[in-house]
Motif scaffolding. Structure first.
Motif, mmCIF file in Angstrom:
data_model
loop_
_atom_site.group_PDB
_atom_site.id
_atom_site.type_symbol
_atom_site.label_atom_id
_atom_site.label_comp_id
_atom_site.label_asym_id
_atom_site.label_seq_id
_atom_site.Cartn_x
_atom_site.Cartn_y
_atom_site.Cartn_z
ATOM 1 N N CYS A 185 25.828 -7.876 -10.858
ATOM 2 C CA CYS A 185 26.774 -7.175 -11.419
ATOM 3 C C CYS A 185 26.900 -5.762 -10.565
ATOM 4 C CB CYS A 185 26.882 -6.925 -13.025
ATOM 5 S SG CYS A 185 26.507 -8.400 -13.861
ATOM 6 N N SER A 186 28.106 -5.209 -10.035
ATOM 7 C CA SER A 186 28.189 -4.233 -9.524
ATOM 8 C C SER A 186 29.557 -3.450 -10.001
ATOM 9 C CB SER A 186 28.618 -4.519 -7.939
ATOM 10 O OG SER A 186 29.598 -5.225 -7.928
ATOM 11 N N CYS A 187 29.490 -2.357 -10.044
ATOM 12 C CA CYS A 187 30.282 -1.443 -10.761
ATOM 13 C C CYS A 187 31.548 -1.499 -10.162
ATOM 14 C CB CYS A 187 30.133 0.126 -10.777
ATOM 15 S SG CYS A 187 28.562 0.325 -11.946
ATOM 16 N N ALA A 188 32.681 -1.643 -10.845
ATOM 17 C CA ALA A 188 34.128 -1.438 -10.076
ATOM 18 C C ALA A 188 34.425 -0.184 -9.602
ATOM 19 C CB ALA A 188 35.214 -2.119 -11.173
ATOM 20 N N ASP A 189 35.485 0.118 -8.816
ATOM 21 C CA ASP A 189 35.780 1.304 -8.197
ATOM 22 C C ASP A 189 36.085 2.410 -9.111
ATOM 23 O OD1 ASP A 189 35.924 -0.033 -5.790
ATOM 24 O OD2 ASP A 189 38.008 -0.457 -5.646
ATOM 25 N N ASN A 190 35.420 3.270 -8.864
ATOM 26 C CA ASN A 190 35.600 4.735 -9.719
ATOM 27 C C ASN A 190 34.600 4.600 -10.816
ATOM 28 O OD1 ASN A 190 36.832 7.408 -9.458
ATOM 29 N ND2 ASN A 190 38.061 6.629 -11.384
ATOM 30 N N TYR A 191 33.819 3.604 -10.914
ATOM 31 C CA TYR A 191 32.675 3.576 -11.997
ATOM 32 C C TYR A 191 31.486 3.511 -11.489
ATOM 33 C CZ TYR A 191 36.631 2.727 -15.443
ATOM 34 O OH TYR A 191 37.827 2.849 -16.204
ATOM 35 N N ARG A 192 30.453 4.099 -12.467
ATOM 36 C CA ARG A 192 29.156 4.246 -11.921
ATOM 37 C C ARG A 192 28.254 4.415 -13.290
ATOM 38 N NH1 ARG A 192 27.737 9.749 -12.605
ATOM 39 N NH2 ARG A 192 29.530 11.154 -12.660
ATOM 40 N N GLY A 193 26.945 4.644 -12.993
ATOM 41 C CA GLY A 193 26.062 4.889 -14.102
ATOM 42 C C GLY A 193 25.518 3.633 -14.791
ATOM 43 N N TYR A 194 24.727 3.840 -15.655
ATOM 44 C CA TYR A 194 24.296 2.865 -16.618
ATOM 45 C C TYR A 194 25.355 1.882 -17.288
ATOM 46 C CZ TYR A 194 21.810 0.658 -20.476
ATOM 47 O OH TYR A 194 21.295 -0.190 -21.385
ATOM 48 N N LYS A 195 25.170 0.749 -16.927
ATOM 49 C CA LYS A 195 26.455 -0.209 -17.343
ATOM 50 C C LYS A 195 27.808 0.135 -17.031
ATOM 51 C CE LYS A 195 23.762 -2.440 -21.351
ATOM 52 N NZ LYS A 195 23.920 -2.739 -22.640
ATOM 53 N N CYS A 196 27.796 0.796 -15.860
ATOM 54 C CA CYS A 196 29.111 1.467 -15.380
ATOM 55 C C CYS A 196 29.986 2.169 -16.492
ATOM 56 C CB CYS A 196 29.968 0.078 -14.811
ATOM 57 S SG CYS A 196 28.917 -0.848 -13.489
ATOM 58 N N LEU A 197 29.470 2.970 -17.150
ATOM 59 C CA LEU A 197 30.107 3.572 -18.346
ATOM 60 C C LEU A 197 30.726 5.049 -17.835
ATOM 61 C CD1 LEU A 197 27.678 2.941 -21.194
ATOM 62 C CD2 LEU A 197 29.822 1.905 -20.660
ATOM 63 N N ARG A 198 30.195 5.548 -16.661
ATOM 64 C CA ARG A 198 30.628 6.812 -16.123
ATOM 65 C C ARG A 198 31.698 6.717 -15.055
ATOM 66 N NH1 ARG A 198 25.380 10.911 -15.500
ATOM 67 N NH2 ARG A 198 24.647 10.811 -17.932
ATOM 68 N N GLU A 199 32.836 7.191 -15.381
ATOM 69 C CA GLU A 199 34.108 7.185 -14.585
ATOM 70 C C GLU A 199 33.936 8.379 -13.462
ATOM 71 O OE1 GLU A 199 38.753 6.388 -14.555
ATOM 72 O OE2 GLU A 199 37.691 6.652 -16.741
ATOM 73 N N GLY A 200 34.518 8.140 -12.105
ATOM 74 C CA GLY A 200 34.581 9.277 -11.254
ATOM 75 C C GLY A 200 33.604 8.796 -10.171
ATOM 76 N N GLU A 201 33.575 9.657 -9.090
ATOM 77 C CA GLU A 201 32.566 9.524 -8.168
ATOM 78 C C GLU A 201 31.374 10.330 -8.473
ATOM 79 O OE1 GLU A 201 34.432 10.887 -4.459
ATOM 80 O OE2 GLU A 201 35.808 9.106 -4.439
ATOM 81 N N PHE A 202 30.247 9.981 -7.808
ATOM 82 C CA PHE A 202 28.936 10.670 -8.029
ATOM 83 C C PHE A 202 29.122 11.848 -7.388
ATOM 84 C CE2 PHE A 202 24.700 11.416 -6.872
ATOM 85 C CZ PHE A 202 24.043 11.304 -8.319
#
Length: 233
Positions: A185-202
Motif C-alpha cells: 500500500c502506497s499513499c495516494a497523491d498529496n497524502y503521507r504519514g502513518y496510514k496516509c492520514l496527513r494531507e499535503g507535501e512533506f
C-alpha cells in the motif's frame, strides 16, 4: 638525488596498481553472485535458455541478463538454478527483476513465500513437482505439473481489478503488486504519514532546513577553532 628520482619513477606504477586493485575490488562487489551460485551455464535447450534467446538477452553463468544500453546493465531477466543440488532456497533478491526462474531438479523440501517478495516482474516459475507455487495456486493464472516439474505461469495482481483503493489498504492509499501472494500500500497523491492520514507535501525545508543550518554553523565553528590553534611562524 638518484634515490629521490627513482622514487618519483615508481609513483606512476604504484598509482596504476592501486587503481587496478580498486577497480577489481569494485567489480567483485558489483558482480552478481547468484549467477555463479552453482557451476555451469544456461543451456540453449532449457526453458530459461529458450526464453533468453527469444528475449534477445545475454547469458552470464546461470543468469540471462537484459542486453541493452540502459543504465542498469546487470538487469536479470532469467535465472536457471535447475540441477544445482539445492536443498533449500533462502535468498534470491539479486534476481528480483527476473521474469523466469527455474529451480527444478533440486532436492528442495520447502520454499518460503517471502523468498519471492518484491518479484513483481516474475511471470514463470519452474519448481520440483512437490513444491507449491509461490503464494499458492490462487496467485497464478495457470499451474501445471509435467515431466516431474511444477510450472507456475502468469502472476496475478493481488489488488482488486479496478486498480483503485483496496479494502486491504488504508484510506487515501493505493494497492500495488509486490510479488506472488503479496501487495503493498502506497499513499495516494498529496497524502503521507502513518496510514496516509496527513494531507499535503512533506515539509522538507522545515525539517531539514534547521538541521542543515546547524551543520553549517558547527562546521564554521570547528574551522575557526582549528585556525586559532595554528600558530604563525
Amino acid at each position: 638525488m638518484k634515490m629521490k628520482a627513482g622514487g618519483y619513477q615508481l609513483k606512476p606504477a604504484l598509482l596504476i596498481l592501486i587503481l587496478n586493485l580498486c577497480f577489481y575490488a569494485s567489480y567483485q562487489l558489483t558482480e552478481l553472485q547468484i549467477c555463479k551460485l552453482c557451476t555451469g551455464t544456461v543451456l540453449n535447450n532449457t526453458e530459461v535458455g529458450q526464453f533468453c534467446s527469444s528475449s534477445a538477452g545475454r547469458i552470464e553463468g546461470r543468469c540471462c541478463l537484459r542486453n541493452d544500453n540502459t543504465s542498469d546493465p546487470e538487469h536479470i531477466i532469467g535465472l536457471d538454478l535447475s540441477n544445482c543440488s539445492l536443498t533449500h532456497v533462502d535468498d534470491l533478491q539479486e534476481a528480483s527483476t527476473a521474469v523466469m526462474i527455474d529451480l527444478s531438479l533440486n532436492s528442495i523440501v520447502n520454499i518460503s513465500d517471502l523468498v519471492f517478495q518484491g518479484f513483481i516482474e516474475l511471470h514463470y516459475v519452474i519448481l520440483p513437482a512437490d513444491i507449491v507455487c509461490p503464494g499458492g495456486n490462487t496467485s497464478w493464472e495457470k499451474e501445471d505439473v509435467k515431466k516431474g516439474n511444477r510450472f507456475c505461469e502468469g502472476q496475478k495482481n493481488m489488488c482488486n481489478q479496478t486498480g483503485q483503493l483496496s479494502i486491504n489498504c488504508p484510506e487515501n492509499s493505493l494497492c500495488g503488486p509486490y510479488g506472488p501472494g503479496f501487495f503493498e500500500c502506497s499513499c495516494a497523491d498529496n497524502y503521507r504519514g502513518y496510514k496516509c492520514l496527513r494531507e499535503g507535501e512533506f515539509p522538507f525545508l522545515q525539517v531539514f532546513g534547521p538541521l542543515g543550518a546547524s551543520t553549517v554553523v558547527i562546521s564554521v565553528l570547528l574551522w575557526v577553532t582549528q585556525r586559532r590553534k595554528v600558530k604563525p611562524l
